[in-house]
Design a protein around this motif. Structure first.
Motif, PDB file in Angstrom:
ATOM      1  N   UNK A 178       0.807  -1.220   0.000  1.00  9.17           N
ATOM      2  CA  UNK A 178       0.000   0.000   0.000  1.00  9.17           C
ATOM      3  C   UNK A 178       0.835   1.262   0.000  1.00  9.17           C
ATOM      4  N   UNK A 179       0.268   2.328   0.535  1.00  6.08           N
ATOM      5  CA  UNK A 179       0.975   3.604   0.591  1.00  6.08           C
ATOM      6  C   UNK A 179       2.118   3.514   1.592  1.00  6.08           C
ATOM      7  N   UNK A 180       3.266   4.059   1.216  1.00  8.99           N
ATOM      8  CA  UNK A 180       4.443   4.028   2.084  1.00  8.99           C
ATOM      9  C   UNK A 180       5.307   5.248   1.787  1.00  8.99           C
ATOM     10  N   UNK A 181       6.178   5.579   2.747  1.00  9.08           N
ATOM     11  CA  UNK A 181       7.100   6.701   2.561  1.00  9.08           C
ATOM     12  C   UNK A 181       8.465   6.340   3.118  1.00  9.08           C
ATOM     13  N   UNK A 212      -0.996  10.235   4.767  1.00  3.62           N
ATOM     14  CA  UNK A 212      -0.771   9.558   6.051  1.00  3.62           C
ATOM     15  C   UNK A 212       0.641   8.968   6.122  1.00  3.62           C
ATOM     16  N   UNK A 213       1.082   8.352   5.042  1.00  4.61           N
ATOM     17  CA  UNK A 213       2.429   7.763   5.018  1.00  4.61           C
ATOM     18  C   UNK A 213       3.484   8.843   5.231  1.00  4.61           C
ATOM     19  N   UNK A 214       3.319   9.976   4.577  1.00  2.39           N
ATOM     20  CA  UNK A 214       4.288  11.070   4.731  1.00  2.39           C
ATOM     21  C   UNK A 214       4.269  11.633   6.146  1.00  2.39           C
ATOM     22  N   UNK A 264       3.273  10.312   9.104  1.00  3.53           N
ATOM     23  CA  UNK A 264       3.783   9.440  10.165  1.00  3.53           C
ATOM     24  C   UNK A 264       5.275   9.165  10.009  1.00  3.53           C
ATOM     25  N   UNK A 265       5.729   8.964   8.789  1.00  3.82           N
ATOM     26  CA  UNK A 265       7.143   8.671   8.569  1.00  3.82           C
ATOM     27  C   UNK A 265       7.999   9.890   8.881  1.00  3.82           C
ATOM     28  N   UNK A 266       7.539  11.057   8.471  1.00  6.48           N
ATOM     29  CA  UNK A 266       8.263  12.297   8.756  1.00  6.48           C
ATOM     30  C   UNK A 266       8.372  12.531  10.259  1.00  6.48           C
ATOM     31  N   UNK A 267       7.252  12.365  10.986  1.00 10.67           N
ATOM     32  CA  UNK A 267       7.248  12.591  12.441  1.00 10.67           C
ATOM     33  C   UNK A 267       8.212  11.634  13.140  1.00 10.67           C
ATOM     34  N   UNK A 268       8.203  10.372  12.748  1.00 12.05           N
ATOM     35  CA  UNK A 268       9.078   9.402  13.386  1.00 12.05           C
ATOM     36  C   UNK A 268      10.538   9.675  13.042  1.00 12.05           C
ATOM     37  N   UNK A 269      10.820   9.959  11.777  1.00 11.96           N
ATOM     38  CA  UNK A 269      12.200  10.217  11.356  1.00 11.96           C
ATOM     39  C   UNK A 269      12.749  11.452  12.071  1.00 11.96           C
ATOM     40  N   UNK A 270      11.986  12.540  12.065  1.00  7.14           N
ATOM     41  CA  UNK A 270      12.428  13.770  12.743  1.00  7.14           C
ATOM     42  C   UNK A 270      12.703  13.507  14.221  1.00  7.14           C
ATOM     43  N   UNK A 271      11.785  12.803  14.873  1.00  9.30           N
ATOM     44  CA  UNK A 271      11.930  12.524  16.295  1.00  9.30           C
ATOM     45  C   UNK A 271      13.101  11.618  16.614  1.00  9.30           C
ATOM     46  N   UNK A 272      13.259  10.568  15.833  1.00 12.44           N
ATOM     47  CA  UNK A 272      14.336   9.590  16.093  1.00 12.44           C
ATOM     48  C   UNK A 272      15.720  10.180  15.851  1.00 12.44           C
ATOM     49  N   UNK A 273      15.831  11.031  14.857  1.00 14.71           N
ATOM     50  CA  UNK A 273      17.152  11.523  14.469  1.00 14.71           C
ATOM     51  C   UNK A 273      17.431  12.939  14.963  1.00 14.71           C
ATOM     52  N   UNK A 274      16.421  13.569  15.571  1.00 17.79           N
ATOM     53  CA  UNK A 274      16.628  14.902  16.138  1.00 17.79           C
ATOM     54  C   UNK A 274      16.896  15.983  15.112  1.00 17.79           C
ATOM     55  N   UNK A 313     -10.310   4.259  10.821  1.00 15.18           N
ATOM     56  CA  UNK A 313      -8.871   4.235  10.566  1.00 15.18           C
ATOM     57  C   UNK A 313      -8.190   5.346  11.354  1.00 15.18           C
ATOM     58  N   UNK A 314      -6.867   5.298  11.378  1.00 14.16           N
ATOM     59  CA  UNK A 314      -6.111   6.428  11.892  1.00 14.16           C
ATOM     60  C   UNK A 314      -4.868   6.631  11.044  1.00 14.16           C
ATOM     61  N   UNK A 315      -4.199   7.741  11.253  1.00 19.09           N
ATOM     62  CA  UNK A 315      -3.078   8.138  10.409  1.00 19.09           C
ATOM     63  C   UNK A 315      -1.942   7.121  10.434  1.00 19.09           C
ATOM     64  N   UNK A 316      -1.777   6.402  11.545  1.00 12.60           N
ATOM     65  CA  UNK A 316      -0.672   5.457  11.629  1.00 12.60           C
ATOM     66  C   UNK A 316      -0.985   4.106  10.981  1.00 12.60           C
ATOM     67  N   UNK A 317      -2.121   4.018  10.266  1.00 10.33           N
ATOM     68  CA  UNK A 317      -2.433   2.812   9.500  1.00 10.33           C
ATOM     69  C   UNK A 317      -3.238   1.763  10.237  1.00 10.33           C
TER      70      UNK A 317
END
Length: 197
Positions: free
Chosen positions: A55-58, A79-81, A83-93, A138-142
């Motif tokens: 499905x949709x992924x980023x 939704x893919x953009x 959630x992935x952006x939020x996690x990447x930004x948070x994990x990598x600072x 549904x929710x944004x995190x899939x």
């Protein structure tokens, strides 16, 4: 993690025919950047591009390093953009950059769901008697919640929301680091996807 706020179970204005529900097919890769990937990013990207049935992924990368993050099986490209952006930004600072997305080869419509829920949707359609209701939340995190074969629309909507919230809680428990960053952005609320008859 905080409790999830229950979404309103008001009867929706529109009820759709269950034949409109469909599953998005194989995806195609869309590259959004010409950035040269570091070795760890290349390895992550190779795995990402091989998952064309999810499905949709980023896929996001850190701008000057070797960090990357991907997410699969989302309801929409947006939704893919998110959630992935939020996690990447948070994990990598640091602010990550969109590198690529996976989007269905065929145009997804308002009633399209990812292949991860194929069995659930097929079951719901087959087991719902004529005149009864299917509700999908549904929710944004899939995460997805489905109720089917309800003769009362309010109960169908309520139970779909509850199932979605339960799936979110399970996801939070299994993916604590991801959940922390997504929850901070408010990405865990379940919303009604649609009611079908």
């Amino acid at each position: 993690m905080n409790d999830i706020a229950t979404f309103s179970t008001e009867v929706p204005n529109e009820i759709f025919d269950k034949s409109q529900l469909n599953i998005v097919g194989r995806s195609k890769l869309v590259v959004h950047s010409n950035k040269k990937l570091a070795a760890p990013q290349r390895k992550g990207f190779e795995e990402f591009r091989s998952r064309l049935d999810d499905g949709f992924a980023a896929f996001y990368v850190t701008p000057g390093g070797s960090g990357w993050t991907s997410n699969f099986g989302m309801i929409s490209e947006d939704d893919a953009k998110k959630t992935t952006s939020a996690f990447c930004d948070g994990m990598h600072g640091k602010r990550c950059v969109l590198y690529a997305t996976l989007v269905p080869e065929e145009v997804a419509n308002r009633h399209s769901l990812p292949q991860a829920v194929t069995g659930i949707v097929k079951d719901a359609v087959e087991k719902t008697q004529s005149g009864n209701f299917i509700a999908i939340s549904t929710n944004v995190s899939g995460r997805v919640g489905t109720s089917f074969n309800y003769d009362n629309i309010q109960d169908a909507v309520r139970d779909a929301i509850v199932q979605c919230e339960n799936n979110v809680r399970e996801y939070q428990a299994e993916n604590i680091s991801v959940a922390y960053f997504l929850e901070r952005k408010g990405y865990f609320e379940c919303e009604l996807f649609g009611v079908y008859q």
